[in-house]
Design an enzyme around this catalytic site. Structure first.
Site, PDB file in Angstrom:
ATOM      1  N   HIS A 124       1.094  -1.163  -0.230  1.00 17.62           N
ATOM      2  CA  HIS A 124      -0.246   0.048   0.393  1.00 17.62           C
ATOM      3  C   HIS A 124       0.923   0.960  -0.396  1.00 17.62           C
ATOM      4  CE1 HIS A 124      -2.479   3.253   1.991  1.00 17.62           C
ATOM      5  NE2 HIS A 124      -3.578   2.216   1.218  1.00 17.62           N
ATOM      6  N   ASP A 201       3.153  -4.765   8.411  1.00 21.49           N
ATOM      7  CA  ASP A 201       2.038  -3.948   8.002  1.00 21.49           C
ATOM      8  C   ASP A 201       0.852  -4.836   8.100  1.00 21.49           C
ATOM      9  OD1 ASP A 201      -0.266  -2.576   7.664  1.00 21.49           O
ATOM     10  OD2 ASP A 201       0.277  -1.607   5.118  1.00 21.49           O
ATOM     11  N   GLN A 204      -4.593  -5.538   7.043  1.00 20.62           N
ATOM     12  CA  GLN A 204      -5.215  -6.418   6.509  1.00 20.62           C
ATOM     13  C   GLN A 204      -5.096  -7.777   7.428  1.00 20.62           C
ATOM     14  OE1 GLN A 204      -8.448  -5.303   4.506  1.00 20.62           O
ATOM     15  NE2 GLN A 204      -6.848  -3.747   4.127  1.00 20.62           N
ATOM     16  N   LYS A 227     -10.373  -1.000  11.112  1.00 21.08           N
ATOM     17  CA  LYS A 227     -10.747  -1.918   9.886  1.00 21.08           C
ATOM     18  C   LYS A 227     -11.005  -2.555  10.779  1.00 21.08           C
ATOM     19  CE  LYS A 227      -7.603  -0.712   6.432  1.00 21.08           C
ATOM     20  NZ  LYS A 227      -8.328   0.170   5.392  1.00 21.08           N
ATOM     21  N   CYS A 367      -4.724   2.319  -3.600  1.00 22.29           N
ATOM     22  CA  CYS A 367      -3.340   3.183  -3.307  1.00 22.29           C
ATOM     23  C   CYS A 367      -2.304   2.165  -3.423  1.00 22.29           C
ATOM     24  CB  CYS A 367      -3.506   3.066  -1.840  1.00 22.29           C
ATOM     25  SG  CYS A 367      -5.147   4.936  -1.357  1.00 22.29           S
TER      26      CYS A 367
END
Ligand code: C6P
Length: 412
Positions: A124, A201, A204, A227, A367
C-alpha cells in the site's frame, strides 16, 4: 468449533437496519473500513457521558478515569496480539501514521548511504512513501520483492532480495489488492539471519486472524482500529521494547517529555515517548470495545467464516466466463478479499452500478499503484468480507454483476 451466525451478528450493527434504495445493504468494502456494533458505539458514548477528561495530566476524577480507560484499552490491545509488555504498545492515528513514525525514527537511526530497505511490490502507498522520503534524505536504496503469476512471494525471491545489505524489511501481512497472505514467518526468519529488522503492516490481517506477536517475532507491527470494528483515528504500533527504546521520538510536544530546558529536553519512558499531545481516548476506548467484541466471537471462527464466504464467492464468480480474479486461487494463501475485473467494463462502472442495488464494493488502484503497474491493470474492483457478511450477500453481489453486464448491453 461451531460456526458463527452472521444473521445474529448483524443485529448488533445498527447500520444494517437501513435499506439502500429499498435493497438490503450488502457491505463488501471491509478492507477499506468496517462497521460498528452497538457495543462499540455504546462504549464511546459511555466514555463521553461519564469519564471524559485529559488523561495523564490532572489530579481530578475525570482525568483519572480517562487515564484508566486509556490504559485499559492499551492492555486489551497488548493481550489481543500477545505482546510481552504494555510499553510495547503505542497508540497512533492509523497504520499510515505508525509506518511514518517507524520510517522517520527507526530509519533515521538505521539507514545510511547504501543501506537497503526491502518492500514487496504489492505494498500500500502508506508502506512505500515514508520509505521513499527516507532514502531520498539518507541515501539508502529501496528494493522490491516481486510476486509470481499467482501473486505470491517465492522463497527464492526472499533470498535474492533480503541480503546482508538489508537493514529494514517492511511488508504487508496480507495484500489489500490480491488478498495474498504473504509468508511473513519465512521472511522474518531470513531477514533476522541477515541482520535486518522487520516491520509488518498488519492493516488487513489483524482484523481477520489471530496474531501472536511473540510467536511471529516481528520487530515492529502496525494496524488500524477502523478496519476491525473500531473507530477511525486510532491505530497501533507494536515494537519490541529494546527496539522502541533505541528509537528517537517522532512528534515533539506535551506528554512525551521528562524535563524541558531552554535549549534541550529529555524524554518520557515508553510508551509516552511516542505519544505526544492529547491522545484519542474515545478512539482507544472504542478499539478496546471492538477487541472485546471480536474476542467474544473468536478470531478462529471469524477466519473460518470468511474462508467459507471466499470459497463460495470464488466458485460463483469463476463460473462467469467474463470475470477474472487477481491473486492466488488456493484458499490457504489468501484472506477474505477478492479483486476482480469484468471483460470490457471499467471497475468504476461496476462499483457505481452495484451501488444502485445496495451493494457496496471498492474500485480503483487501491492505493497500490506500483502493484497495478506491475500487474499491468489500470484498476480492479474488490470485495472484502467480515464477520457480518452472509452467503446471501455473495448471491446478491453475483446477481448484481450479471446485471452490470446487461445494463451495459453485453447480455448475460
Ligand atoms: N487500505 C483499502 O485497501 P490507514 O488508512 O492508515 O488506516 O491504512 C492504510 C493501509 C495500510 N496498509 C494496508 C495493507 C492497507 O490496506 C491500508 C488501507 C484501504 O481499501 C484504504 S486505501
Amino acid at each position: 468449533m461451531h460456526k458463527l451466525n452472521p444473521e445474529e451478528i448483524r443485529k448488533d450493527f445498527p447500520i444494517f437496519k437501513q435499506r439502500i434504495q429499498d435493497n438490503r445493504l450488502v457491505y463488501l468494502d471491509n478492507g477499506a473500513t468496517t462497521q460498528k456494533p452497538m457495543q462499540v458505539i455504546n462504549a464511546i458514548n459511555n466514555y463521553n457521558q461519564n469519564s471524559h477528561g485529559n488523561p495523564h495530566r490532572g489530579a481530578h476524577q475525570l482525568s483519572i478515569r480517562a487515564t484508566e480507560e486509556y490504559d485499559l484499552a492499551k492492555e486489551k490491545v497488548r493481550k489481543f496480539i500477545n505482546a510481552r509488555y504494555i510499553e510495547e504498545i503505542i497508540f497512533t492515528r492509523n497504520t499510515t501514521e505508525s509506518i511514518n513514525l517507524i520510517a522517520y525514527s527507526c530509519g533515521k537511526k538505521l539507514i545510511n548511504k547504501g543501506d537497503e530497505i526491502v518492500l514487496a511490490i504489492s505494498e500500500h502507498h502508506s508502506n512505500i512513501l515514508p520509505w521513499q522520503r527516507l532514502v531520498k534524505e539518507n541515501g539508502g536504496i529501496l528494493k522490491y520483492i516481486y510476486l509470481n503469476e499467482e501473486g505470491r512471494i517465492s522463497p527464492e525471491e526472499i533470498k535474492r532480495k533480503i541480503t546482508d545489505r538489508t537493514k529494514i524489511v517492511s511488508i504487508a501481512h496480507m495484500s489489500n489488492v490480491l488478498g495474498t497472505i504473504h509468508p511473513i514467518e519465512e521472511i522474518i526468519d531470513h531477514a533476522h539471519k541477515m541482520g535486518s529488522i522487520v516491520v509488518i503492516d498488519g492493516a488487513q490481517s489483524t482484523p481477520h486472524m489471530k496474531i501472536d506477536i511473540q510467536k511471529l517475532d516481528a520487530d515492529l507491527f502496525v494496524f488500524s482500529g477502523h478496519k476491525m470494528l473500531g473507530p477511525m483515528g486510532i491505530g497501533v504500533l507494536y515494537g519490541k521494547k529494546e527496539i522502541l527504546e533505541d528509537m528517537p521520538p517522532f512528534l515533539m510536544g506535551g506528554d512525551m517529555i521528562e524535563y524541558v530546558y531552554e535549549q534541550e529536553a529529555t524524554f518520557a519512558p515508553l510508551p509516552y515517548k511516542f505519544e505526544a499531545g492529547t491522545q484519542n481516548v474515545e478512539g482507544a476506548v472504542g478499539l478496546g470495545a471492538a477487541i472485546d467484541y471480536l474476542e467474544k466471537i473468536g478470531l478462529d471462527r471469524i477466519e473460518n467464516h470468511e474462508k467459507m464466504l471466499t470459497e463460495y464467492a470464488l466458485d460463483r464468480m469463476l463460473s462467469l466466463p467474463y470475470v477474472s480474479i487477481q491473486g492466488p486461487k488456493d484458499l490457504e494463501m489468501r484472506g477474505g478479499l477478492i479483486s476482480f475485473t469484468i471483460d470490457d467494463i471499467h471497475p468504476h462502472d461496476i462499483a457505481t452500478i452495484l451501488d444502485s442495488y445496495g451493494v457496496a464494493i471498492r474500485a480503483g488502484h487501491h492505493c497500490a499503484q506500483p502493484l497495478m503497474r506491475y500487474l499491468d491493470v489500470p484498476a480492479t474492483s474488490r470485495i472484502s468480507f467480515y464477520l457480518y457478511n452472509t452467503k446471501e450477500d455473495v448471491d446478491l453481489f453475483v446477481e448484481g454483476i450479471k446485471n452490470v453486464r446487461k445494463w451495459l448491453g453485453y447480455g448475460s
